[in-house]
Design an enzyme around this catalytic site. Structure first.
Site, PDB file in Angstrom:
ATOM      1  N   SER A 125      -5.750  22.605 -50.490  1.00  0.00           N
ATOM      2  CA  SER A 125      -5.742  21.841 -49.243  1.00  0.00           C
ATOM      3  C   SER A 125      -6.327  22.681 -48.122  1.00  0.00           C
ATOM      4  CB  SER A 125      -4.288  21.490 -48.910  1.00  0.00           C
ATOM      5  OG  SER A 125      -4.167  21.079 -47.575  1.00  0.00           O
ATOM      6  N   TYR A 149       5.031  24.375 -47.763  1.00  0.00           N
ATOM      7  CA  TYR A 149       4.028  23.609 -48.519  1.00  0.00           C
ATOM      8  C   TYR A 149       2.714  24.376 -48.551  1.00  0.00           C
ATOM      9  CZ  TYR A 149       0.229  20.339 -49.357  1.00  0.00           C
ATOM     10  OH  TYR A 149      -0.923  19.759 -49.839  1.00  0.00           O
ATOM     11  N   LYS A 153       0.536  26.367 -51.734  1.00  0.00           N
ATOM     12  CA  LYS A 153      -0.881  26.220 -52.110  1.00  0.00           C
ATOM     13  C   LYS A 153      -1.576  27.575 -52.090  1.00  0.00           C
ATOM     14  CE  LYS A 153      -1.017  21.791 -52.761  1.00  0.00           C
ATOM     15  NZ  LYS A 153      -1.217  21.248 -54.098  1.00  0.00           N
TER      16      LYS A 153
HETATM   17  P1  NAD Z   1       0.937  12.125 -54.508  1.00  0.00           P
HETATM   18  O1  NAD Z   1       2.322  12.505 -54.137  1.00  0.00           O
HETATM   19  O2  NAD Z   1       0.538  10.721 -54.355  1.00  0.00           O
HETATM   20  O3  NAD Z   1       0.615  12.594 -56.004  1.00  0.00           O
HETATM   21  C1  NAD Z   1       1.234  13.695 -56.605  1.00  0.00           C
HETATM   22  C2  NAD Z   1       1.758  13.236 -57.952  1.00  0.00           C
HETATM   23  O4  NAD Z   1       2.371  14.333 -58.624  1.00  0.00           O
HETATM   24  C3  NAD Z   1       2.814  12.136 -57.829  1.00  0.00           C
HETATM   25  O5  NAD Z   1       2.482  11.084 -58.698  1.00  0.00           O
HETATM   26  C4  NAD Z   1       4.105  12.833 -58.254  1.00  0.00           C
HETATM   27  O6  NAD Z   1       5.010  11.932 -58.861  1.00  0.00           O
HETATM   28  C5  NAD Z   1       3.590  13.895 -59.203  1.00  0.00           C
HETATM   29  N1  NAD Z   1       4.423  15.083 -59.346  1.00  0.00           N
HETATM   30  C6  NAD Z   1       4.985  15.830 -58.374  1.00  0.00           C
HETATM   31  N2  NAD Z   1       5.666  16.843 -58.905  1.00  0.00           N
HETATM   32  C7  NAD Z   1       5.559  16.750 -60.254  1.00  0.00           C
HETATM   33  C8  NAD Z   1       6.039  17.509 -61.346  1.00  0.00           C
HETATM   34  N3  NAD Z   1       6.825  18.558 -61.163  1.00  0.00           N
HETATM   35  N4  NAD Z   1       5.706  17.126 -62.598  1.00  0.00           N
HETATM   36  C9  NAD Z   1       4.931  16.032 -62.806  1.00  0.00           C
HETATM   37  N5  NAD Z   1       4.446  15.275 -61.801  1.00  0.00           N
HETATM   38  C10 NAD Z   1       4.748  15.633 -60.536  1.00  0.00           C
HETATM   39  O7  NAD Z   1      -0.038  13.081 -53.674  1.00  0.00           O
HETATM   40  P2  NAD Z   1      -1.608  13.049 -53.537  1.00  0.00           P
HETATM   41  O8  NAD Z   1      -1.906  12.707 -52.127  1.00  0.00           O
HETATM   42  O9  NAD Z   1      -2.223  12.252 -54.626  1.00  0.00           O
HETATM   43  O10 NAD Z   1      -1.927  14.587 -53.719  1.00  0.00           O
HETATM   44  C11 NAD Z   1      -2.318  15.143 -54.953  1.00  0.00           C
HETATM   45  C12 NAD Z   1      -2.457  16.648 -54.791  1.00  0.00           C
HETATM   46  O11 NAD Z   1      -3.388  16.919 -53.754  1.00  0.00           O
HETATM   47  C13 NAD Z   1      -1.166  17.353 -54.390  1.00  0.00           C
HETATM   48  O12 NAD Z   1      -1.088  18.587 -55.060  1.00  0.00           O
HETATM   49  C14 NAD Z   1      -1.322  17.568 -52.905  1.00  0.00           C
HETATM   50  O13 NAD Z   1      -0.611  18.692 -52.436  1.00  0.00           O
HETATM   51  C15 NAD Z   1      -2.821  17.798 -52.797  1.00  0.00           C
HETATM   52  N6  NAD Z   1      -3.349  17.449 -51.460  1.00  0.00           N
HETATM   53  C16 NAD Z   1      -3.112  16.220 -50.932  1.00  0.00           C
HETATM   54  C17 NAD Z   1      -3.585  15.923 -49.673  1.00  0.00           C
HETATM   55  C18 NAD Z   1      -3.300  14.584 -49.041  1.00  0.00           C
HETATM   56  O14 NAD Z   1      -3.331  14.486 -47.815  1.00  0.00           O
HETATM   57  N7  NAD Z   1      -3.027  13.526 -49.787  1.00  0.00           N
HETATM   58  C19 NAD Z   1      -4.330  16.869 -48.963  1.00  0.00           C
HETATM   59  C20 NAD Z   1      -4.567  18.099 -49.530  1.00  0.00           C
HETATM   60  C21 NAD Z   1      -4.080  18.395 -50.801  1.00  0.00           C
HETATM   61  C1  UD1 Z   2      -1.361  17.067 -42.576  1.00  0.00           C
HETATM   62  C2  UD1 Z   2      -0.487  18.178 -43.088  1.00  0.00           C
HETATM   63  C3  UD1 Z   2      -1.334  19.258 -43.730  1.00  0.00           C
HETATM   64  C4  UD1 Z   2      -2.247  18.667 -44.793  1.00  0.00           C
HETATM   65  C5  UD1 Z   2      -3.098  17.585 -44.150  1.00  0.00           C
HETATM   66  C6  UD1 Z   2      -4.007  16.906 -45.144  1.00  0.00           C
HETATM   67  C7  UD1 Z   2       1.395  18.125 -41.515  1.00  0.00           C
HETATM   68  C8  UD1 Z   2       2.082  18.821 -40.384  1.00  0.00           C
HETATM   69  N1  UD1 Z   2       0.274  18.711 -41.979  1.00  0.00           N
HETATM   70  O1  UD1 Z   2      -2.042  17.584 -41.488  1.00  0.00           O
HETATM   71  O2  UD1 Z   2      -0.526  20.237 -44.312  1.00  0.00           O
HETATM   72  O3  UD1 Z   2      -3.086  19.678 -45.311  1.00  0.00           O
HETATM   73  O4  UD1 Z   2      -2.230  16.597 -43.589  1.00  0.00           O
HETATM   74  O5  UD1 Z   2      -3.281  16.067 -45.934  1.00  0.00           O
HETATM   75  O6  UD1 Z   2       1.859  17.104 -42.008  1.00  0.00           O
HETATM   76  N2  UD1 Z   2      -1.042  12.016 -35.764  1.00  0.00           N
HETATM   77  C9  UD1 Z   2      -0.553  11.257 -34.711  1.00  0.00           C
HETATM   78  N3  UD1 Z   2       0.453  10.387 -34.968  1.00  0.00           N
HETATM   79  C10 UD1 Z   2       1.012  10.224 -36.208  1.00  0.00           C
HETATM   80  C11 UD1 Z   2       0.504  10.997 -37.270  1.00  0.00           C
HETATM   81  C12 UD1 Z   2      -0.514  11.894 -37.009  1.00  0.00           C
HETATM   82  O7  UD1 Z   2      -1.022  11.376 -33.581  1.00  0.00           O
HETATM   83  O8  UD1 Z   2       1.946   9.425 -36.359  1.00  0.00           O
HETATM   84  C13 UD1 Z   2      -2.158  12.939 -35.509  1.00  0.00           C
HETATM   85  C14 UD1 Z   2      -1.840  14.400 -35.768  1.00  0.00           C
HETATM   86  O9  UD1 Z   2      -1.304  15.009 -34.632  1.00  0.00           O
HETATM   87  C15 UD1 Z   2      -3.232  14.942 -36.155  1.00  0.00           C
HETATM   88  C16 UD1 Z   2      -3.896  13.747 -36.845  1.00  0.00           C
HETATM   89  O10 UD1 Z   2      -3.187  12.594 -36.393  1.00  0.00           O
HETATM   90  O11 UD1 Z   2      -3.958  15.267 -35.006  1.00  0.00           O
HETATM   91  C17 UD1 Z   2      -3.838  13.813 -38.360  1.00  0.00           C
HETATM   92  O12 UD1 Z   2      -2.483  14.001 -38.753  1.00  0.00           O
HETATM   93  P1  UD1 Z   2      -2.070  14.020 -40.303  1.00  0.00           P
HETATM   94  O13 UD1 Z   2      -2.568  12.804 -40.983  1.00  0.00           O
HETATM   95  O14 UD1 Z   2      -0.607  14.292 -40.367  1.00  0.00           O
HETATM   96  O15 UD1 Z   2      -2.912  15.249 -40.922  1.00  0.00           O
HETATM   97  P2  UD1 Z   2      -2.937  16.793 -40.490  1.00  0.00           P
HETATM   98  O16 UD1 Z   2      -2.345  17.016 -39.175  1.00  0.00           O
HETATM   99  O17 UD1 Z   2      -4.333  17.253 -40.689  1.00  0.00           O
END
Ligand code: NAD
Ligand code: UD1
Length: 339
Positions: A125, A149, A153
């Site tokens: 991330s 978190y 990572k």
């Molecule tokens: P998500 O929660 O929708 O998907 C994660 C999946 O992993 C879920 O289906 C959950 O049930 C499963 N899971 C969690 N722990 C587990 C375990 N111990 N064993 C088996 N399954 C398990 O999240 P996502 O948004 O699809 O994210 C996927 C990956 O990408 C995550 O590692 C997350 O940290 C990373 N990521 C997500 C974002 C984002 O904003 N969505 C941003 C950066 C990185």
């Molecule tokens: C979040 C995570 C970060 C992760 C990233 C990508 C937090 C504190 N950080 O950050 O670890 O890597 O997502 O998935 O959760 N905002 C509002 N109102 C809201 C929600 C968000 O104004 O109700 C604003 C936030 O202040 C920010 C932007 O929208 O400026 C995006 O927020 P968000 O979607 O939570 O993502 P990140 O802040 O990038």
């Protein structure tokens, strides 16, 4: 026919990647404990693709369960999505996050090694850049973590680097996602947060559909073009395509590479709200609230490495992102649950 194991395959990014892989002709195995997802997501993926997913319910910390999967299928590579991702929750339950994310990844890698599967795509991330000093952010930027978190990572990145150092025959892509949004254009699969969304786009969509009264914009006094926070929003379908490119890259290269997956363009909170309202012709009431603790002003990717190495770049526009997010939300006001 290549078998790809997706840990966390039923989740938001996993389900979209499963669909892309099936459409490209791969065999897809999902291994998920459903702690943050539903079996419905993969059923819909199967309908959309017209192909089956091998769905296994299990936890990546359960070594015996993983062993069974690796014994049963000739797995070529693993895309490791499984993890917990709620920043606030991680500050309250650090041990749970380190156990699930870090210990789970170590167990997965141990089982992979035993079965001589050494190709891995890991979901990292942009959070590993902490409070970046300059934007756009290149992969070489300093790394730091501001919460458990993010720390999980960062720890996993270090563990994977050490692993490749010790065993150079691994091929690992560390994909650093910026802010995934949007949904498949069918509106059948999408992001289904539990309870109150933490992230901006699902919150906007829930306000638009009438589930919540108003969006609180966390601060309008940042040093950005309109004072609200700027982020690199990336369409989840583009993100899924990036995983296919990473798998192709791994089939030819050993070692470890960290690669940003972002568009390289930053949009503010107000940009997002305005685009959502205009494109979808729907009101998104908002109010200005205090800054959220831990937030930074601006975060967007330097995306060149992904293009140079993977020949991947984001193709979807902001309009695609808000249109597809809205279609999913409108068609599934309660996500995957029927209640
Ligand atoms: P998500 O929660 O929708 O998907 C994660 C999946 O992993 C879920 O289906 C959950 O049930 C499963 N899971 C969690 N722990 C587990 C375990 N111990 N064993 C088996 N399954 C398990 O999240 P996502 O948004 O699809 O994210 C996927 C990956 O990408 C995550 O590692 C997350 O940290 C990373 N990521 C997500 C974002 C984002 O904003 N969505 C941003 C950066 C990185
Ligand atoms: C979040 C995570 C970060 C992760 C990233 C990508 C937090 C504190 N950080 O950050 O670890 O890597 O997502 O998935 O959760 N905002 C509002 N109102 C809201 C929600 C968000 O104004 O109700 C604003 C936030 O202040 C920010 C932007 O929208 O400026 C995006 O927020 P968000 O979607 O939570 O993502 P990140 O802040 O990038």
């Amino acid at each position: 026919m290549a078998y790809i194991l997706l840990t966390g395959g039923a989740g938001y990014i996993g389900s979209h990647t499963a669909l892309a892989l099936l459409r490209a002709g791969y065999k897809v195995i999902s291994f998920d404990n459903y702690s943050n997802s539903s079996t419905t997501a993969l059923q819909r993926v199967e309908q959309l693709a017209g192909a089956k997913v091998i769905s296994i319910s299990g936890d990546i910390r359960d070594e015996a369960a993983l062993q069974t999967v690796f014994r049963q299928y000739p797995i070529n590579a693993v895309v490791h999505f499984a993890g917990l991702k709620a920043v606030g929750e991680s500050t309250k339950m650090p041990l749970h996050y380190y156990d699930n994310n870090v210990a789970g990844t170590v167990t997965l890698c141990r089982v992979m090694r035993e079965h001589k599967v050494k190709k891995l795509v890991f979901s990292s991330s942009a959070t590993v850049y902490g409070d970046a000093k300059t934007v756009p952010i290149a992969e070489t930027a300093a790394r730091s973590a501001t919460n458990p978190y993010g720390q999980s990572k960062l720890m996993i990145e270090h563990i994977l680097e050490d692993l490749v150092q010790a065993e150079p025959d691994w091929s690992i892509s560390v994909l650093r996602y910026f802010n995934p949004v949007g949904a498949d254009s069918s509106g059948q699969i999408g992001e289904d947060p539990n309870g109150m969304p933490n992230n901006l786009m699902p919150f906007i969509a829930q306000v638009a559909v009438g589930k919540r009264a108003s969006l609180s914009i966390f601060g309008n006094d940042y040093a950005t073009h309109d004072g609200t926070g700027v982020r690199d929003y990336i369409h989840v379908v583009d993100l899924a395509a990036g995983h296919l490119k990473a798998l192709q890259y791994l089939s030819k290269h050993q070692g470890i590479e960290a690669i940003n997956l972002g568009t390289g363009t930053g949009y503010s909170v107000l940009d997002m709200v305005k685009a959502f309202s205009k494109v979808n012709n729907v009101a998104v009431p908002y109010n200005i609230a205090p800054r959220r603790a831990g937030d930074i002003a601006s975060c967007y990717a330097q995306p060149d490495k992904a293009f140079n190495l993977l020949r991947w770049q984001a193709e979807k526009t902001l309009d695609d992102m808000v249109r597809d997010s809205w279609r999913w939300q409108r068609q599934n006001p309660n996500g995957y649950s029927n209640s």
